[in-house]
Design a protein around this motif. Structure first.
Motif, PDB file in Angstrom:
ATOM      1  N   LYS A   2       0.850  -1.189   0.000  1.00  0.00           N
ATOM      2  CA  LYS A   2       0.000   0.000   0.000  1.00  0.00           C
ATOM      3  C   LYS A   2       0.888   1.243   0.000  1.00  0.00           C
ATOM      4  O   LYS A   2       1.797   1.367   0.824  1.00  0.00           O
ATOM      5  N   GLU A   3       0.606   2.148  -0.927  1.00  0.00           N
ATOM      6  CA  GLU A   3       1.359   3.397  -0.979  1.00  0.00           C
ATOM      7  C   GLU A   3       0.864   4.327   0.114  1.00  0.00           C
ATOM      8  O   GLU A   3      -0.342   4.595   0.225  1.00  0.00           O
ATOM      9  N   ALA A   4       1.771   4.820   0.928  1.00  0.00           N
ATOM     10  CA  ALA A   4       1.393   5.736   1.997  1.00  0.00           C
ATOM     11  C   ALA A   4       1.080   7.110   1.408  1.00  0.00           C
ATOM     12  O   ALA A   4       1.763   7.592   0.505  1.00  0.00           O
ATOM     13  N   SER A   6      -0.313  11.315   2.239  1.00  0.00           N
ATOM     14  CA  SER A   6      -0.222  12.365   3.244  1.00  0.00           C
ATOM     15  C   SER A   6      -1.574  12.555   3.932  1.00  0.00           C
ATOM     16  O   SER A   6      -2.624  12.183   3.391  1.00  0.00           O
ATOM     17  N   PRO A   7      -1.585  13.139   5.125  1.00  0.00           N
ATOM     18  CA  PRO A   7      -2.866  13.450   5.765  1.00  0.00           C
ATOM     19  C   PRO A   7      -3.772  14.312   4.879  1.00  0.00           C
ATOM     20  O   PRO A   7      -4.990  14.098   4.841  1.00  0.00           O
ATOM     21  N   ALA A   8      -3.191  15.270   4.156  1.00  0.00           N
ATOM     22  CA  ALA A   8      -3.999  16.126   3.277  1.00  0.00           C
ATOM     23  C   ALA A   8      -4.635  15.323   2.151  1.00  0.00           C
ATOM     24  O   ALA A   8      -5.796  15.548   1.781  1.00  0.00           O
ATOM     25  N   GLU A   9      -3.881  14.375   1.597  1.00  0.00           N
ATOM     26  CA  GLU A   9      -4.435  13.524   0.530  1.00  0.00           C
ATOM     27  C   GLU A   9      -5.562  12.656   1.073  1.00  0.00           C
ATOM     28  O   GLU A   9      -6.575  12.432   0.397  1.00  0.00           O
ATOM     29  N   GLU A 187      -3.754   5.631  10.456  1.00  0.00           N
ATOM     30  CA  GLU A 187      -2.625   6.518  10.729  1.00  0.00           C
ATOM     31  C   GLU A 187      -1.677   5.831  11.714  1.00  0.00           C
ATOM     32  O   GLU A 187      -1.897   5.865  12.921  1.00  0.00           O
ATOM     33  N   PRO A 188      -0.621   5.182  11.200  1.00  0.00           N
ATOM     34  CA  PRO A 188       0.332   4.518  12.096  1.00  0.00           C
ATOM     35  C   PRO A 188       1.421   5.480  12.557  1.00  0.00           C
ATOM     36  O   PRO A 188       1.728   6.459  11.881  1.00  0.00           O
ATOM     37  N   ARG A 189       2.020   5.178  13.702  1.00  0.00           N
ATOM     38  CA  ARG A 189       3.199   5.939  14.123  1.00  0.00           C
ATOM     39  C   ARG A 189       4.389   5.593  13.236  1.00  0.00           C
ATOM     40  O   ARG A 189       5.194   6.456  12.899  1.00  0.00           O
ATOM     41  N   THR A 190       4.504   4.305  12.891  1.00  0.00           N
ATOM     42  CA  THR A 190       5.594   3.850  12.032  1.00  0.00           C
ATOM     43  C   THR A 190       5.055   2.843  11.033  1.00  0.00           C
ATOM     44  O   THR A 190       4.017   2.209  11.256  1.00  0.00           O
ATOM     45  N   ILE A 191       5.774   2.687   9.920  1.00  0.00           N
ATOM     46  CA  ILE A 191       5.446   1.682   8.912  1.00  0.00           C
ATOM     47  C   ILE A 191       6.671   0.797   8.761  1.00  0.00           C
ATOM     48  O   ILE A 191       7.783   1.289   8.537  1.00  0.00           O
ATOM     49  N   VAL A 192       6.472  -0.512   8.877  1.00  0.00           N
ATOM     50  CA  VAL A 192       7.585  -1.458   8.938  1.00  0.00           C
ATOM     51  C   VAL A 192       7.430  -2.525   7.857  1.00  0.00           C
ATOM     52  O   VAL A 192       6.336  -2.728   7.314  1.00  0.00           O
ATOM     53  N   ASP A 210      -7.722   0.413   3.476  1.00  0.00           N
ATOM     54  CA  ASP A 210      -7.647   0.963   2.118  1.00  0.00           C
ATOM     55  C   ASP A 210      -6.491   1.911   1.937  1.00  0.00           C
ATOM     56  O   ASP A 210      -5.882   1.956   0.871  1.00  0.00           O
ATOM     57  N   HIS A 211      -6.173   2.697   2.989  1.00  0.00           N
ATOM     58  CA  HIS A 211      -5.130   3.720   2.859  1.00  0.00           C
ATOM     59  C   HIS A 211      -4.331   3.808   4.157  1.00  0.00           C
ATOM     60  O   HIS A 211      -4.881   3.712   5.249  1.00  0.00           O
ATOM     61  N   LEU A 212      -3.018   4.025   4.009  1.00  0.00           N
ATOM     62  CA  LEU A 212      -2.140   4.289   5.136  1.00  0.00           C
ATOM     63  C   LEU A 212      -1.657   5.734   5.066  1.00  0.00           C
ATOM     64  O   LEU A 212      -1.288   6.217   3.995  1.00  0.00           O
ATOM     65  N   ILE A 213      -1.660   6.398   6.202  1.00  0.00           N
ATOM     66  CA  ILE A 213      -1.077   7.728   6.283  1.00  0.00           C
ATOM     67  C   ILE A 213       0.437   7.579   6.467  1.00  0.00           C
ATOM     68  O   ILE A 213       0.895   6.772   7.274  1.00  0.00           O
ATOM     69  N   GLU A 214       1.187   8.341   5.713  1.00  0.00           N
ATOM     70  CA  GLU A 214       2.635   8.271   5.841  1.00  0.00           C
ATOM     71  C   GLU A 214       3.059   8.629   7.259  1.00  0.00           C
ATOM     72  O   GLU A 214       2.404   9.407   7.945  1.00  0.00           O
ATOM     73  N   ARG A 215       4.150   8.020   7.709  1.00  0.00           N
ATOM     74  CA  ARG A 215       4.594   8.261   9.072  1.00  0.00           C
ATOM     75  C   ARG A 215       5.059   9.703   9.233  1.00  0.00           C
ATOM     76  O   ARG A 215       5.524  10.341   8.278  1.00  0.00           O
TER      77      ARG A 215
END
Length: 217
Positions: A2-4, A6-9, A187-192, A210-215
């Motif tokens: 999944k492509e992270a 931004s919160p705005a996106e 919205e994760p603190r980190t993506i591993v 469906d979507h991940l927020i970038e760290r």
């Protein structure tokens, strides 16, 4: 993978008037950067389903302060005087639901049940206008399922395919609401990398996300 984003996106995916499930307990476990992005985007007329509205300027309280919310379905609003003031002024509709009933209604929406039978609220204003069902001589309220257009969850970490791990009290609402919406934004603190999160620690599988927020930087 999944492509992270931004919160705005992510906020751009959520239109005015959407019904949004938001995780957290007094802002603990809430997706704070995503909430701030919704405020910055100027969203209006949202219906928010959550345990509470946190406090002024914190968590969901940011949305209340910004007057982005038309209706709240929650178990309490006691620590946010701004929510109370808007409700009293007729500017915000508030539906108060007993906490256990609230999360069970969300769970019912997530797993496809037709409702929840509970004795909680019988003989009180909570029961007004609701169907009752008798089971083995006992009377229960039929509480209908709750679902949202979007579920916004905060988590400790995610892996590249969206499996989510929660920490401590963030378990309270996030895993359940992630099952009860058409789209889930985490919205994760980190993506591993895949494999870092133990399978036993995954509480929301990536297939639901469906979507991940970038760290955060």
């Amino acid at each position: 993978m999944k492509e992270a984003i931004s919160p705005a996106e992510a906020a751009a995916l959520i239109p005015d008037g959407a019904t949004v499930l938001i995780g957290g307990f007094m802002a603990v476990g809430s997706p704070h950067r995503l909430i701030a992005a919704l405020v910055a985007a100027g969203r209006r007329d949202l219906t928010v389903i959550a345990n509470d509205t946190a406090m002024p300027g914190k968590g969901i309280g940011q949305l209340i302060t910004a007057r982005a919310v038309r209706k709240v379905i929650a178990s309490h609003i006691g620590l946010n005087p701004e929510t109370q003031a808007q409700m009293i002024a007729g500017e915000l509709e508030v539906e108060l639901v007993p906490q256990g009933t609230l999360i069970e209604r969300i769970r019912a929406g997530g797993v496809g049940l037709g409702g929840v039978l509970t004795a909680t609220g019988l003989g009180t204003p909570v029961a007004e206008g609701k169907q009752t069902v008798e089971v083995e001589g006992k009377t229960y309220l039929l509480e209908t399922p709750l679902r949202g257009d979007f579920a916004l969850v905060g988590c400790h970490q995610a892996d590249y395919i969206g499996n989510l791990e929660y920490s401590l009290t963030a378990h309270n609402f996030n895993p359940i609401i992630a099952m009860a919406a058409d789209e889930v934004i985490a919205e994760p603190r980190t993506i591993v990398p895949v494999g870092v999160i133990s399978p036993d620690a995954v509480k929301t599988p990536g297939v639901l996300v469906d979507h991940l927020i970038e760290r955060a930087l």
